[in-house]
Design an enzyme around this catalytic site. Structure first.
Site, PDB file in Angstrom:
ATOM      1  N   SER A 129       1.129  -0.876  -0.170  1.00  0.00           N
ATOM      2  CA  SER A 129       0.160   0.082  -0.087  1.00  0.00           C
ATOM      3  C   SER A 129       0.483   1.489   0.175  1.00  0.00           C
ATOM      4  O   SER A 129       2.024   1.104   0.908  1.00  0.00           O
ATOM      5  CB  SER A 129      -0.774  -0.027   1.571  1.00  0.00           C
ATOM      6  OG  SER A 129      -1.325   1.016   1.233  1.00  0.00           O
ATOM      7  N   TYR A 153       7.626  -8.297   4.809  1.00  0.00           N
ATOM      8  CA  TYR A 153       7.285  -9.902   3.995  1.00  0.00           C
ATOM      9  C   TYR A 153       8.931  -9.135   3.185  1.00  0.00           C
ATOM     10  O   TYR A 153       9.050 -10.834   2.538  1.00  0.00           O
ATOM     11  CB  TYR A 153       6.155  -9.093   2.951  1.00  0.00           C
ATOM     12  CG  TYR A 153       5.214  -9.051   3.782  1.00  0.00           C
ATOM     13  CD1 TYR A 153       4.783  -9.878   4.702  1.00  0.00           C
ATOM     14  CD2 TYR A 153       4.698  -7.400   3.390  1.00  0.00           C
ATOM     15  CE1 TYR A 153       3.429 -10.017   5.362  1.00  0.00           C
ATOM     16  CE2 TYR A 153       3.995  -7.954   4.608  1.00  0.00           C
ATOM     17  CZ  TYR A 153       3.006  -8.530   5.319  1.00  0.00           C
ATOM     18  OH  TYR A 153       1.835  -8.330   5.574  1.00  0.00           O
ATOM     19  N   LYS A 157      12.976 -12.054   0.903  1.00  0.00           N
ATOM     20  CA  LYS A 157      14.608 -11.895  -0.244  1.00  0.00           C
ATOM     21  C   LYS A 157      15.230 -12.727  -0.229  1.00  0.00           C
ATOM     22  O   LYS A 157      16.136 -13.521  -0.858  1.00  0.00           O
ATOM     23  CB  LYS A 157      14.606 -10.576  -0.449  1.00  0.00           C
ATOM     24  CG  LYS A 157      15.515  -9.955  -1.509  1.00  0.00           C
ATOM     25  CD  LYS A 157      15.602  -8.789  -1.889  1.00  0.00           C
ATOM     26  CE  LYS A 157      16.807  -7.753  -2.938  1.00  0.00           C
ATOM     27  NZ  LYS A 157      16.715  -6.830  -2.327  1.00  0.00           N
TER      28      LYS A 157
HETATM   29  P1  NAD Z   1     -11.846  -6.007   0.588  1.00  0.00           P
HETATM   30  O1  NAD Z   1     -12.222  -6.259   2.028  1.00  0.00           O
HETATM   31  O2  NAD Z   1     -12.720  -6.019  -0.006  1.00  0.00           O
HETATM   32  O3  NAD Z   1     -11.134  -7.632  -0.343  1.00  0.00           O
HETATM   33  C1  NAD Z   1     -10.532  -7.946   1.174  1.00  0.00           C
HETATM   34  C2  NAD Z   1     -10.605  -9.578   1.314  1.00  0.00           C
HETATM   35  O4  NAD Z   1      -9.640 -10.391   1.685  1.00  0.00           O
HETATM   36  C3  NAD Z   1     -12.078  -9.944   1.808  1.00  0.00           C
HETATM   37  O5  NAD Z   1     -12.822 -10.234   0.976  1.00  0.00           O
HETATM   38  C4  NAD Z   1     -11.791 -10.811   3.624  1.00  0.00           C
HETATM   39  O6  NAD Z   1     -12.699 -11.907   3.242  1.00  0.00           O
HETATM   40  C5  NAD Z   1     -10.927 -11.381   3.124  1.00  0.00           C
HETATM   41  N1  NAD Z   1      -9.901 -11.927   3.763  1.00  0.00           N
HETATM   42  C6  NAD Z   1      -9.325 -11.142   5.041  1.00  0.00           C
HETATM   43  N2  NAD Z   1      -8.986 -11.713   5.665  1.00  0.00           N
HETATM   44  C7  NAD Z   1      -8.893 -12.422   5.862  1.00  0.00           C
HETATM   45  C8  NAD Z   1      -8.734 -14.364   5.910  1.00  0.00           C
HETATM   46  N3  NAD Z   1      -7.577 -14.792   6.866  1.00  0.00           N
HETATM   47  N4  NAD Z   1      -8.595 -15.635   5.001  1.00  0.00           N
HETATM   48  C9  NAD Z   1      -8.907 -15.893   4.114  1.00  0.00           C
HETATM   49  N5  NAD Z   1      -9.691 -14.657   3.835  1.00  0.00           N
HETATM   50  C10 NAD Z   1      -9.508 -13.099   4.001  1.00  0.00           C
HETATM   51  O7  NAD Z   1     -10.297  -5.107   0.080  1.00  0.00           O
HETATM   52  P2  NAD Z   1      -9.758  -4.409  -1.121  1.00  0.00           P
HETATM   53  O8  NAD Z   1     -10.383  -3.705  -1.129  1.00  0.00           O
HETATM   54  O9  NAD Z   1      -9.662  -5.394  -2.195  1.00  0.00           O
HETATM   55  O10 NAD Z   1      -8.214  -5.525  -0.427  1.00  0.00           O
HETATM   56  C11 NAD Z   1      -7.641  -5.948  -0.783  1.00  0.00           C
HETATM   57  C12 NAD Z   1      -5.896  -5.885  -0.112  1.00  0.00           C
HETATM   58  O11 NAD Z   1      -5.470  -4.931  -0.475  1.00  0.00           O
HETATM   59  C13 NAD Z   1      -5.668  -5.784   1.517  1.00  0.00           C
HETATM   60  O12 NAD Z   1      -5.028  -6.768   2.214  1.00  0.00           O
HETATM   61  C14 NAD Z   1      -5.358  -3.899   1.106  1.00  0.00           C
HETATM   62  O13 NAD Z   1      -4.790  -4.359   3.268  1.00  0.00           O
HETATM   63  C15 NAD Z   1      -4.946  -4.181   0.061  1.00  0.00           C
HETATM   64  N6  NAD Z   1      -4.933  -2.965  -0.140  1.00  0.00           N
HETATM   65  C16 NAD Z   1      -6.370  -2.149  -0.225  1.00  0.00           C
HETATM   66  C17 NAD Z   1      -6.434  -0.395  -0.461  1.00  0.00           C
HETATM   67  C18 NAD Z   1      -7.778   0.120  -0.594  1.00  0.00           C
HETATM   68  O14 NAD Z   1      -7.540   1.114  -0.506  1.00  0.00           O
HETATM   69  N7  NAD Z   1      -8.578  -0.765  -0.922  1.00  0.00           N
HETATM   70  C19 NAD Z   1      -5.022   0.212  -0.305  1.00  0.00           C
HETATM   71  C20 NAD Z   1      -3.700  -0.242  -0.304  1.00  0.00           C
HETATM   72  C21 NAD Z   1      -3.620  -1.915  -0.712  1.00  0.00           C
HETATM   73  C1  WQD Z   2      -8.573   9.905   0.678  1.00  0.00           C
HETATM   74  C2  WQD Z   2      -8.123  11.374   0.824  1.00  0.00           C
HETATM   75  C3  WQD Z   2      -8.749  12.210   3.124  1.00  0.00           C
HETATM   76  C4  WQD Z   2     -12.814  10.437   3.759  1.00  0.00           C
HETATM   77  C5  WQD Z   2      -6.590   5.189   3.179  1.00  0.00           C
HETATM   78  C6  WQD Z   2      -5.289   4.253   4.097  1.00  0.00           C
HETATM   79  C7  WQD Z   2      -4.822   3.509   3.297  1.00  0.00           C
HETATM   80  C8  WQD Z   2      -5.100   2.730   1.967  1.00  0.00           C
HETATM   81  C9  WQD Z   2      -6.240   3.818   1.208  1.00  0.00           C
HETATM   82  C10 WQD Z   2      -5.342   0.726   2.818  1.00  0.00           C
HETATM   83  C11 WQD Z   2      -7.894  11.975   1.955  1.00  0.00           C
HETATM   84  C12 WQD Z   2     -10.168  12.825   2.079  1.00  0.00           C
HETATM   85  C13 WQD Z   2     -11.424  10.837   2.769  1.00  0.00           C
HETATM   86  C14 WQD Z   2     -14.676  11.636   3.668  1.00  0.00           C
HETATM   87  C15 WQD Z   2     -12.439  12.874   2.948  1.00  0.00           C
HETATM   88  N1  WQD Z   2      -5.867   1.730   2.514  1.00  0.00           N
HETATM   89  N2  WQD Z   2     -11.780  12.369   3.403  1.00  0.00           N
HETATM   90  N3  WQD Z   2     -13.899  12.844   3.772  1.00  0.00           N
HETATM   91  O1  WQD Z   2      -6.350   8.129   3.537  1.00  0.00           O
HETATM   92  O2  WQD Z   2      -5.510   8.230   1.436  1.00  0.00           O
HETATM   93  O3  WQD Z   2      -5.489   6.357   2.022  1.00  0.00           O
HETATM   94  O4  WQD Z   2      -7.099   4.017   1.846  1.00  0.00           O
HETATM   95  O5  WQD Z   2      -3.851   0.525   2.518  1.00  0.00           O
HETATM   96  O6  WQD Z   2      -4.181   3.275   4.237  1.00  0.00           O
HETATM   97  O7  WQD Z   2      -5.351   5.523   4.522  1.00  0.00           O
HETATM   98  O8  WQD Z   2      -7.668   7.058   1.260  1.00  0.00           O
HETATM   99  O9  WQD Z   2      -9.825   7.634   0.685  1.00  0.00           O
HETATM  100  O10 WQD Z   2      -9.245   7.587   3.752  1.00  0.00           O
HETATM  101  O11 WQD Z   2      -8.675   9.483   1.199  1.00  0.00           O
HETATM  102  O12 WQD Z   2     -12.215  14.687   3.346  1.00  0.00           O
HETATM  103  O13 WQD Z   2     -15.226  10.543   4.160  1.00  0.00           O
HETATM  104  O14 WQD Z   2     -10.270  11.970   0.978  1.00  0.00           O
HETATM  105  O15 WQD Z   2      -8.840  13.281   4.326  1.00  0.00           O
HETATM  106  O16 WQD Z   2      -7.175  13.087   1.452  1.00  0.00           O
HETATM  107  P1  WQD Z   2      -6.322   7.805   2.065  1.00  0.00           P
HETATM  108  P2  WQD Z   2      -9.002   8.090   1.829  1.00  0.00           P
END
Ligand code: NAD
Ligand code: WQD
Length: 334
Positions: A129, A153, A157
């Site tokens: 992320s 993680y 490597k």
């Molecule tokens: P999501 O919650 O929609 O999907 C995650 C899935 O993982 C869910 O379906 C959940 O049931 C499953 N899961 C969680 N723990 C589990 C376990 N122990 N065993 C089996 N299944 C399990 O989330 P997403 O937005 O699709 O995110 C997916 C991945 O990407 C996450 O690891 C998240 O940290 C990462 N990520 C997401 C974002 C974002 O903003 N959406 C940004 C950066 C990184």
């Molecule tokens: C985006 C912008 C807020 C909600 C988060 C996690 C990060 C990653 C992605 C998993 C910011 C503003 C938001 C609201 C707002 N996930 N905002 N009102 O903060 O970049 O990242 O999601 O890895 O770990 O921290 O994304 O969508 O929450 O916010 O004004 O109700 O929108 O302040 O500027 P962010 P976000």
């Protein structure tokens, strides 16, 4: 014979879109998900969208920490690689329940790696992320930018028989253009776009804008939003890269390289949906950075991947999903 890829978390937002792109790309996909923040309906819809390839998808409701269940799965099928997307991801909840997060995300990952190693499967694409960049001193963030969270993680490597790609997602948004799969968060959405979407369909009265005094063009926070279908395609590009003998452990940013403010996003969503989004201006949200966006050159050069879609497509597809599925995968308000 099609190559079989295990996708953990494949029923979730990013996972379901990635599984669809895998199937359309001629891969076989096996999904393991405990349906914690997702629905089996997403799997069925992916199967439908994949048409003739839909039968190449199988689903197992398994918690990754259930080692015997995972062992059984690996004993029954040989996987070319694993795309590990499963994880809990709500930042606020993780602060309240840190042990739940360490247990689920870390133990899940360890069990997965142990079972993979035992079965000779050592190719992994992992969802990292942009959150690791914290509040960056310099933007765009390159893969070499300092990170404020260390990543254990990467230590795998040291074993050169493993091939691992860490994808640092920026802010995934949008939905498949069909409007049949998309993001369906449980409870109050933490992220900007799911919140805007729920205001647009009438589930919430207004969007709270966190911070109007940032040093940005309009005072609101700037992020790098990336269409989830582009992001899904980035996983296919990463899988292809794993075939390169020079890969040990590599990190790639998956972003669009462009910064968009909260108010720009609201305006674009209003235009796409024809709905007015009432705003409540508020203080900054603790922990938020001012401006975060990606340097995307490494992924372009080495993965031959680049985001195709922009803000209009995010908002069009998000609204298409929202208007067809105002309560996500639930037929009506719970
Ligand atoms: P999501 O919650 O929609 O999907 C995650 C899935 O993982 C869910 O379906 C959940 O049931 C499953 N899961 C969680 N723990 C589990 C376990 N122990 N065993 C089996 N299944 C399990 O989330 P997403 O937005 O699709 O995110 C997916 C991945 O990407 C996450 O690891 C998240 O940290 C990462 N990520 C997401 C974002 C974002 O903003 N959406 C940004 C950066 C990184
Ligand atoms: C985006 C912008 C807020 C909600 C988060 C996690 C990060 C990653 C992605 C998993 C910011 C503003 C938001 C609201 C707002 N996930 N905002 N009102 O903060 O970049 O990242 O999601 O890895 O770990 O921290 O994304 O969508 O929450 O916010 O004004 O109700 O929108 O302040 O500027 P962010 P976000």
């Amino acid at each position: 014979m099609s190559r079989s890829i295990l996708v953990t978390g494949g029923a979730g937002y990013i996972g379901s879109h990635t599984v669809l792109q895998l199937l359309l790309g001629g891969y076989k996909a096996v999904v393991v998900d405990k349906l914690d923040n997702s629905s089996e309906i997403a799997i069925k819809r992916v199967q439908e969208l994949a048409g003739e390839h839909g039968s190449n998808l199988t689903f197992h409701e398994i918690d990754l920490r259930d080692k015997p269940a995972l062992e059984k799965l690996f004993a029954s099928e040989k996987f070319e690689a694993v795309i590990h997307v499963a994880g809990l991801k709500a930042v606020g909840e993780s602060v309240k329940k840190p042990l739940l997060y360490y247990d689920n995300n870390l133990i899940g990952m360890i069990v997965l790696l142990e079972v993979m190693a035992a079965h000779g499967c050592k190719k992994l694409v992992f969802s990292s992320s942009a959150t690791v960049y914290g509040w960056p001193k310099v933007v765009p963030c390159t893969e070499e930018s300092p990170i404020s969270a260390t990543n254990p993680y990467g230590r795998t490597k040291s074993d050169s028989t493993w091939k691992i790609i860490l994808l640092r997602y920026f802010n995934p948004v949008g939905a498949h253009p069909s409007g049949h799969i998309g993001e369906d968060p449980r409870g109050i959405p933490n992220n900007l776009i799911p919140f805007i979407q729920q205001v647009a369909v009438g589930r919430r009265p207004a969007l709270t804008v966190y911070g109007t005094d940032y040093k940005t063009t309009d005072g609101t926070g700037v992020r790098d939003y990336i269409h989830v279908v582009d992001l899904a395609d980035g996983h296919i590009a990463a899988l292809k890269k794993l075939a390169d003998p020079s890969v040990g452990c590599e990190v790639y940013n998956l972003g669009s390289g462009k910064g968009t403010s909260v108010l720009e996003m609201v305006a674009a969503f209003e235009k796409a949906s024809g709905k007015k989004i009432p705003l409540v201006m508020a203080d900054r949200r603790p922990g938020d950075a001012e401006i975060v966006y990606a340097e995307t050159e490494k992924a372009e050069r080495e993965l031959n991947w680049k985001a195709k879609y922009g803000i209009q497509e995010f908002c069009r597809d998000q609204w298409n999903w929202a208007s067809k599925n105002p309560y996500g995968y639930e037929p009506q308000a719970p």
